[in-house]
Design an enzyme around this catalytic site. Structure first.
Site, PDB file in Angstrom:
ATOM      1  N   GLU A  92      50.857  31.838  53.980  1.00  0.00           N
ATOM      2  CA  GLU A  92      50.620  32.483  52.916  1.00  0.00           C
ATOM      3  C   GLU A  92      48.977  32.463  52.598  1.00  0.00           C
ATOM      4  O   GLU A  92      48.599  31.474  52.031  1.00  0.00           O
ATOM      5  CB  GLU A  92      51.427  31.766  51.644  1.00  0.00           C
ATOM      6  CG  GLU A  92      53.042  31.710  51.619  1.00  0.00           C
ATOM      7  CD  GLU A  92      53.713  30.787  50.748  1.00  0.00           C
ATOM      8  OE1 GLU A  92      52.976  30.416  49.935  1.00  0.00           O
ATOM      9  OE2 GLU A  92      54.867  30.641  50.832  1.00  0.00           O
ATOM     10  N   PRO A  93      48.428  33.476  53.030  1.00  0.00           N
ATOM     11  CA  PRO A  93      46.857  33.686  52.890  1.00  0.00           C
ATOM     12  C   PRO A  93      46.606  33.425  51.272  1.00  0.00           C
ATOM     13  O   PRO A  93      45.240  33.082  51.012  1.00  0.00           O
ATOM     14  CB  PRO A  93      46.386  34.911  53.383  1.00  0.00           C
ATOM     15  CG  PRO A  93      47.845  35.184  54.180  1.00  0.00           C
ATOM     16  CD  PRO A  93      49.060  34.758  53.663  1.00  0.00           C
ATOM     17  N   ARG A 110      38.815  32.250  35.098  1.00  0.00           N
ATOM     18  CA  ARG A 110      38.678  31.316  36.174  1.00  0.00           C
ATOM     19  C   ARG A 110      37.307  30.133  36.009  1.00  0.00           C
ATOM     20  O   ARG A 110      37.414  29.238  36.033  1.00  0.00           O
ATOM     21  CB  ARG A 110      38.753  31.912  37.557  1.00  0.00           C
ATOM     22  CG  ARG A 110      40.008  32.582  37.794  1.00  0.00           C
ATOM     23  CD  ARG A 110      40.118  33.141  39.129  1.00  0.00           C
ATOM     24  NE  ARG A 110      40.006  31.821  40.206  1.00  0.00           N
ATOM     25  CZ  ARG A 110      38.975  31.197  40.888  1.00  0.00           C
ATOM     26  NH1 ARG A 110      37.880  31.837  40.789  1.00  0.00           N
ATOM     27  NH2 ARG A 110      39.146  30.199  41.515  1.00  0.00           N
ATOM     28  N   TYR A 151      38.740  26.928  35.523  1.00  0.00           N
ATOM     29  CA  TYR A 151      38.661  26.112  36.849  1.00  0.00           C
ATOM     30  C   TYR A 151      37.229  25.540  36.994  1.00  0.00           C
ATOM     31  O   TYR A 151      36.730  25.010  38.189  1.00  0.00           O
ATOM     32  CB  TYR A 151      39.162  26.724  38.051  1.00  0.00           C
ATOM     33  CG  TYR A 151      40.504  27.373  38.196  1.00  0.00           C
ATOM     34  CD1 TYR A 151      41.391  26.290  37.956  1.00  0.00           C
ATOM     35  CD2 TYR A 151      40.847  28.487  38.253  1.00  0.00           C
ATOM     36  CE1 TYR A 151      42.894  26.438  37.938  1.00  0.00           C
ATOM     37  CE2 TYR A 151      42.116  28.865  38.306  1.00  0.00           C
ATOM     38  CZ  TYR A 151      43.280  27.916  38.110  1.00  0.00           C
ATOM     39  OH  TYR A 151      44.486  28.144  37.939  1.00  0.00           O
ATOM     40  N   GLY A 211      46.871  29.294  51.244  1.00  0.00           N
ATOM     41  CA  GLY A 211      45.812  29.382  50.086  1.00  0.00           C
ATOM     42  C   GLY A 211      44.357  29.149  50.706  1.00  0.00           C
ATOM     43  O   GLY A 211      43.568  28.398  50.600  1.00  0.00           O
ATOM     44  N   CYS A 253      34.972  35.013  21.003  1.00  0.00           N
ATOM     45  CA  CYS A 253      34.296  33.810  20.153  1.00  0.00           C
ATOM     46  C   CYS A 253      34.568  32.581  20.635  1.00  0.00           C
ATOM     47  O   CYS A 253      35.447  31.756  20.075  1.00  0.00           O
ATOM     48  CB  CYS A 253      35.030  34.239  18.938  1.00  0.00           C
ATOM     49  SG  CYS A 253      34.255  33.315  17.551  1.00  0.00           S
ATOM     50  N   GLU A 254      34.007  32.092  21.733  1.00  0.00           N
ATOM     51  CA  GLU A 254      34.046  31.066  22.313  1.00  0.00           C
ATOM     52  C   GLU A 254      32.825  30.594  23.133  1.00  0.00           C
ATOM     53  O   GLU A 254      32.226  31.311  23.788  1.00  0.00           O
ATOM     54  CB  GLU A 254      35.160  31.165  23.634  1.00  0.00           C
ATOM     55  CG  GLU A 254      36.540  31.191  22.894  1.00  0.00           C
ATOM     56  CD  GLU A 254      37.282  29.812  22.408  1.00  0.00           C
ATOM     57  OE1 GLU A 254      36.571  28.830  22.635  1.00  0.00           O
ATOM     58  OE2 GLU A 254      38.238  29.895  21.473  1.00  0.00           O
TER      59      GLU A 254
END
Length: 464
Positions: free
Chosen positions: A316-317, A360, A364, A274, A391-392
């Site tokens: 796991e990059p 994202r 996040y 990660g 529409c947000e």
């Protein structure tokens, strides 16, 4: 975007974050944020030898532009730096049949975490023995399919799954290789939703509670399951090795305990990964060689202290391969100055995509940067917020960025660092059509994932 001192502008102008300041050259790129072949010629962005304006002329916007040379170079960098390891590309970050073939050609293995991702990998001809299968709720049919296909390792995540996988192996009369996912109780310095090694979350077996050791015992006792090793993953968008040091110490201690108490020496261990990338110049990612050196030293030191042989390691990059290799290109639709309390003004720049192609920022609170991609400008910079067309109110692409004050409808904007999780998490919200992925290399642009059409939207709408 830069992380230097704040800025002062004309009266009534809005101040940006303390780390944001006007760019020294608004027509230049910050190389850290872009793929290796990206550059500007007279203000026009070119990637892979192709002007993005030409990509747009042929394929329209929004569009994801994937730099093949950059992707391959990053894959090779991890493969070579971690030559003694098995390197697994994260299919969840972005996967299509073309990318799966690139991953295979560059000598990497592949992680999948759904039957759909496995389908894509097998369609691409990826060797199933080089595939690892993740997931916290793999069903019997999913496990049966993975085992029947010859997937090289299945990472088990619950006692129910161990029992379920044992039944699959018995039904198929075969043996499948298993890793036990453990939680090491490490708080990774990342967003809560992408930190995965603390105790109170859905993944893995707790080392502290004893569940991890019990899971190992059950795998060893099950017919048809071959225990390969332990799997640890502390989260993603991680920039240093300190969290890995703590996790490795705890996981290797369990590895040693399994040897002494269960009588099994596990041949492998997965340390996760990660690794972080630069979305803005606040981010300072480590290069693969540095990460390999630091992580290898950690494992060597801990194994020596425990008096055990080093297992074969996997990493796991994550986003670190595909993330920087892609940018998203949009067309500006409106430019709207909005007066705020105190006389300040924020300029909202609306583009023809948004949270349907990059969730994202909303999900996040992620930061991105962007650049004017279609022309040169000598206009003074203005602080902007780049927003989508949905529409947000939370439909934000780039929260804060300096862009030329002469922006106009029809200009192209490009956002770097969108290779990981943007297309993968894209949606049809407001019945938007998901954008295409255009691979560029040596002056040639080709579609590797086509744009959706209205016929695609209606294909699953069976009516009443």
């Amino acid at each position: 975007m830069t992380h230097e001192a704040g800025w002062a502008h004309a009266p009534g102008a809005l101040r940006g974050p303390s780390w944001l300041r006007e760019p020294a050259d608004p027509n230049a790129l910050v190389p850290l944020l872009w793929s290796s072949t990206a550059h500007k010629v007279d203000g026009e962005l070119t990637v892979g030898g192709v002007a993005v304006a030409d990509v747009v002329a042929e394929f329209n916007t929004p569009a994801y532009v994937l730099d093949e040379d950059d992707f391959r170079a990053r894959a090779r960098a991890f493969r070579d730096a971690f030559a003694a390891y098995d390197v697994f590309y994260a299919g969840k970050a972005f996967l299509c049949t073309t990318v799966a073939r690139w991953v295979a050609e560059e000598g990497l293995n592949l992680d999948v975490c759904s039957s759909g991702e496995l389908t894509v990998a097998l369609k691409a001809g990826f060797d199933p023995a080089r595939i690892g299968y993740h997931g916290n709720n793999k069903t019997y049919p999913e496990l049966r399919r993975a085992v029947a296909a010859g997937v090289g390792r299945i990472i088990v995540d619950s006692f129910i799954e161990i029992e379920r996988l044992g039944q699959v192996a018995a039904d198929l009369g075969t043996t499948t290789r298993v890793m036990v996912r453990v939680t090491a109780g490490v708080e990774a310095h990342t967003h809560e939703y992408i930190a995965t090694a603390h105790e109170d979350q859905k993944f893995g077996f707790s080392i502290t509670s004893g569940d991890a050791l019990e899971a190992v015992r059950r795998v060893v006792a099950a017919d048809g399951l071959e225990l390969l090793g332990l799997h640890s993953h502390i989260g993603s968008q991680i920039f240093d090795s300190s969290g890995f040091e703590v996790a490795a110490r705890r996981v290797l201690a369990l590895h040693a305990t399994v040897s002494t108490e269960v009588g099994v020496t596990m041949p492998e261990m997965d340390l996760g990964g990660g690794f972080g990338i630069a979305y803005t110049t606040q981010d300072d990612p480590s290069d693969p060689a540095q990460l390999a050196t630091e992580m290898s030293k950690i494992v060597e030191h801990e194994c020596r202290a425990l008096g055990i042989a080093e297992p074969r390691l996997s990493i796991e990059p994550g986003r670190a391969i595909v993330g920087p290799a892609m940018c998203t290109v949009y067309t500006i639709g409106t430019v709207k100055p909005v007066a705020l309390d105190g006389g300040a003004v924020r300029t909202y720049v609306s583009v023809d995509g948004g949270m349907s192609d990059n969730i994202r920022t909303a999900l996040y609170d992620a930061d991105y940067s962007c650049t004017l991609a279609s022309r040169e400008s000598q206009a003074p910079p203005m602080l902007t917020r780049v927003v989508g067309k949905h529409c947000e109110a939370g439909d934000i692409v780039v929260k804060d960025e300096f862009l030329p004050s002469d922006l106009a409808p029809g200009d192209l904007l490009a956002v770097p660092g969108t290779g990981a999780y943007c297309r993968s998490m894209a949606s049809n919200y407001n019945h938007a059509l998901r954008p295409p992925v255009i691979a560029v290399r040596d002056g040639v642009a080709r579609v590797i994932v086509r744009r959706e059409t209205e016929d695609d939207l209606l294909a699953t709408d069976v009516g009443a």
